[in-house]
Design a protein around this motif. Structure first.
Motif, mmCIF file in Angstrom:
data_model
loop_
_atom_site.group_PDB
_atom_site.id
_atom_site.type_symbol
_atom_site.label_atom_id
_atom_site.label_comp_id
_atom_site.label_asym_id
_atom_site.label_seq_id
_atom_site.Cartn_x
_atom_site.Cartn_y
_atom_site.Cartn_z
ATOM 1 N N PRO A 217 -68.751 41.481 -33.943
ATOM 2 C CA PRO A 217 -69.986 42.252 -33.712
ATOM 3 C C PRO A 217 -70.952 41.565 -32.746
ATOM 4 N N THR A 218 -71.003 40.247 -32.780
ATOM 5 C CA THR A 218 -71.854 39.518 -31.837
ATOM 6 C C THR A 218 -71.346 39.699 -30.417
ATOM 7 N N ALA A 219 -70.039 39.565 -30.227
ATOM 8 C CA ALA A 219 -69.454 39.737 -28.893
ATOM 9 C C ALA A 219 -69.655 41.161 -28.388
ATOM 10 N N LEU A 220 -69.493 42.134 -29.260
ATOM 11 C CA LEU A 220 -69.675 43.531 -28.876
ATOM 12 C C LEU A 220 -71.123 43.818 -28.488
ATOM 13 N N ALA A 221 -72.063 43.209 -29.196
ATOM 14 C CA ALA A 221 -73.477 43.382 -28.862
ATOM 15 C C ALA A 221 -73.779 42.806 -27.484
ATOM 16 N N TYR A 222 -73.206 41.659 -27.166
ATOM 17 C CA TYR A 222 -73.416 41.068 -25.842
ATOM 18 C C TYR A 222 -72.758 41.908 -24.748
ATOM 19 N N PHE A 223 -71.576 42.440 -25.032
ATOM 20 C CA PHE A 223 -70.917 43.308 -24.057
ATOM 21 C C PHE A 223 -71.761 44.554 -23.811
ATOM 22 N N ASN A 224 -72.229 45.190 -24.892
ATOM 23 C CA ASN A 224 -73.023 46.416 -24.755
ATOM 24 C C ASN A 224 -74.373 46.166 -24.091
ATOM 25 N N ALA A 225 -74.916 44.951 -24.227
ATOM 26 C CA ALA A 225 -76.172 44.632 -23.556
ATOM 27 C C ALA A 225 -75.978 44.572 -22.043
ATOM 28 N N ASN A 226 -74.778 44.198 -21.600
ATOM 29 C CA ASN A 226 -74.490 44.105 -20.176
ATOM 30 C C ASN A 226 -73.864 45.368 -19.606
ATOM 31 N N PHE A 227 -73.112 46.085 -20.422
ATOM 32 C CA PHE A 227 -72.480 47.327 -19.964
ATOM 33 C C PHE A 227 -72.407 48.281 -21.147
ATOM 34 N N SER A 228 -73.401 49.129 -21.260
ATOM 35 C CA SER A 228 -73.427 50.065 -22.376
ATOM 36 C C SER A 228 -72.509 51.249 -22.082
ATOM 37 N N PRO A 229 -71.867 51.798 -23.114
ATOM 38 C CA PRO A 229 -70.997 52.960 -22.907
ATOM 39 C C PRO A 229 -71.770 54.123 -22.289
ATOM 40 N N GLY A 230 -71.159 54.784 -21.323
ATOM 41 C CA GLY A 230 -71.798 55.896 -20.647
ATOM 42 C C GLY A 230 -72.615 55.501 -19.439
ATOM 43 N N ARG A 231 -72.712 54.231 -19.168
ATOM 44 C CA ARG A 231 -73.511 53.774 -18.034
ATOM 45 C C ARG A 231 -72.840 54.150 -16.715
ATOM 46 N N TYR A 232 -73.606 54.618 -15.780
ATOM 47 C CA TYR A 232 -73.162 55.004 -14.441
ATOM 48 C C TYR A 232 -72.108 56.109 -14.473
ATOM 49 N N GLY A 233 -72.128 56.936 -15.485
ATOM 50 C CA GLY A 233 -71.185 58.036 -15.567
ATOM 51 C C GLY A 233 -69.823 57.650 -16.095
ATOM 52 N N SER A 234 -69.698 56.468 -16.670
ATOM 53 C CA SER A 234 -68.411 56.045 -17.225
ATOM 54 C C SER A 234 -68.240 56.640 -18.623
ATOM 55 N N PHE A 235 -67.002 56.740 -19.075
ATOM 56 C CA PHE A 235 -66.719 57.228 -20.419
ATOM 57 C C PHE A 235 -65.473 56.529 -20.931
ATOM 58 N N ASN A 236 -65.257 56.641 -22.223
ATOM 59 C CA ASN A 236 -64.097 56.012 -22.866
ATOM 60 C C ASN A 236 -64.109 54.499 -22.645
ATOM 61 N N THR A 237 -65.284 53.886 -22.739
ATOM 62 C CA THR A 237 -65.412 52.440 -22.560
ATOM 63 C C THR A 237 -64.930 51.734 -23.818
ATOM 64 N N GLN A 238 -64.099 50.719 -23.636
ATOM 65 C CA GLN A 238 -63.534 49.984 -24.768
ATOM 66 C C GLN A 238 -63.643 48.486 -24.530
ATOM 67 N N PHE A 239 -64.053 47.780 -25.552
ATOM 68 C CA PHE A 239 -64.039 46.316 -25.562
ATOM 69 C C PHE A 239 -63.428 45.909 -26.900
ATOM 70 N N PRO A 240 -62.081 45.869 -26.976
ATOM 71 C CA PRO A 240 -61.443 45.511 -28.241
ATOM 72 C C PRO A 240 -61.690 44.046 -28.584
ATOM 73 N N GLN A 241 -61.433 43.719 -29.832
ATOM 74 C CA GLN A 241 -61.673 42.353 -30.287
ATOM 75 C C GLN A 241 -60.854 41.367 -29.466
ATOM 76 N N PRO A 242 -61.524 40.354 -28.893
ATOM 77 C CA PRO A 242 -60.784 39.351 -28.123
ATOM 78 C C PRO A 242 -59.790 38.603 -29.001
ATOM 79 N N SER A 243 -58.765 38.067 -28.366
ATOM 80 C CA SER A 243 -57.751 37.314 -29.099
ATOM 81 C C SER A 243 -57.921 35.821 -28.825
ATOM 82 N N VAL A 244 -57.499 35.015 -29.779
ATOM 83 C CA VAL A 244 -57.559 33.564 -29.656
ATOM 84 C C VAL A 244 -56.136 33.040 -29.818
#
Length: 137
Positions: free
Chosen positions: A57-84
């Motif tokens: 959730p922290t990583a997703l919040a940082y991603f959404n702060a920099n690129f929110s879904p729907g920005r600039y006419g984009s759709f279907n934005t996905q940021f799945p959980q990173p892998s380690v």
């Protein structure tokens, strides 16, 4: 007269294509920045080499702060959980779709492009930072 009308419509089409390409480049750049921020936040919120429940959730919040879904006419934005992986390298991927505004496709009404961004970090993130702040003179 006909040639000038044809030339003008060609110039308008090229201008519209240039605007769409610049918007796609902007989306790709902002999404890469969001992916970078999300992966860094993911690594920073890990406790050592362990993933805790608040890490994604922290990583997703940082991603959404920099690129929110729907920005600039984009759709279907996905940021799945990173892998380690076993070497504690964090791998993150983001993707989105964009409708071209100037080009029309006969099948769907508008053609669609997609953009992807990936990032991997394998260096340790410091747990504390010190900054020297000087007052303005």
């Amino acid at each position: 007269m006909i040639l000038s009308a044809l030339g003008m419509s060609l110039l308008l089409a090229m201008g519209g294509g240039a605007l769409d390409l610049s918007r796609l480049y902007l989306i790709k750049t902002r999404m890469q920045q969001g992916c970078d921020a999300g992966v860094l936040a993911y690594r920073k919120s890990m406790q050592g080499t362990n993933v805790v429940p608040t890490t994604y959730p922290t990583a997703l919040a940082y991603f959404n702060a920099n690129f929110s879904p729907g920005r600039y006419g984009s759709f279907n934005t996905q940021f799945p959980q990173p892998s380690v992986d076993a070497n504690v390298v964090v791998h993150g991927t983001a993707s989105t779709s964009v409708r071209w505004r100037s080009c029309r496709s006969s099948a769907s009404g508008r053609s669609i492009s997609s953009a992807n961004a990936t990032r991997s970090y394998n260096y340790p993130i410091p747990t504390s930072c010190s900054y020297l702040i000087r007052p303005d003179r």
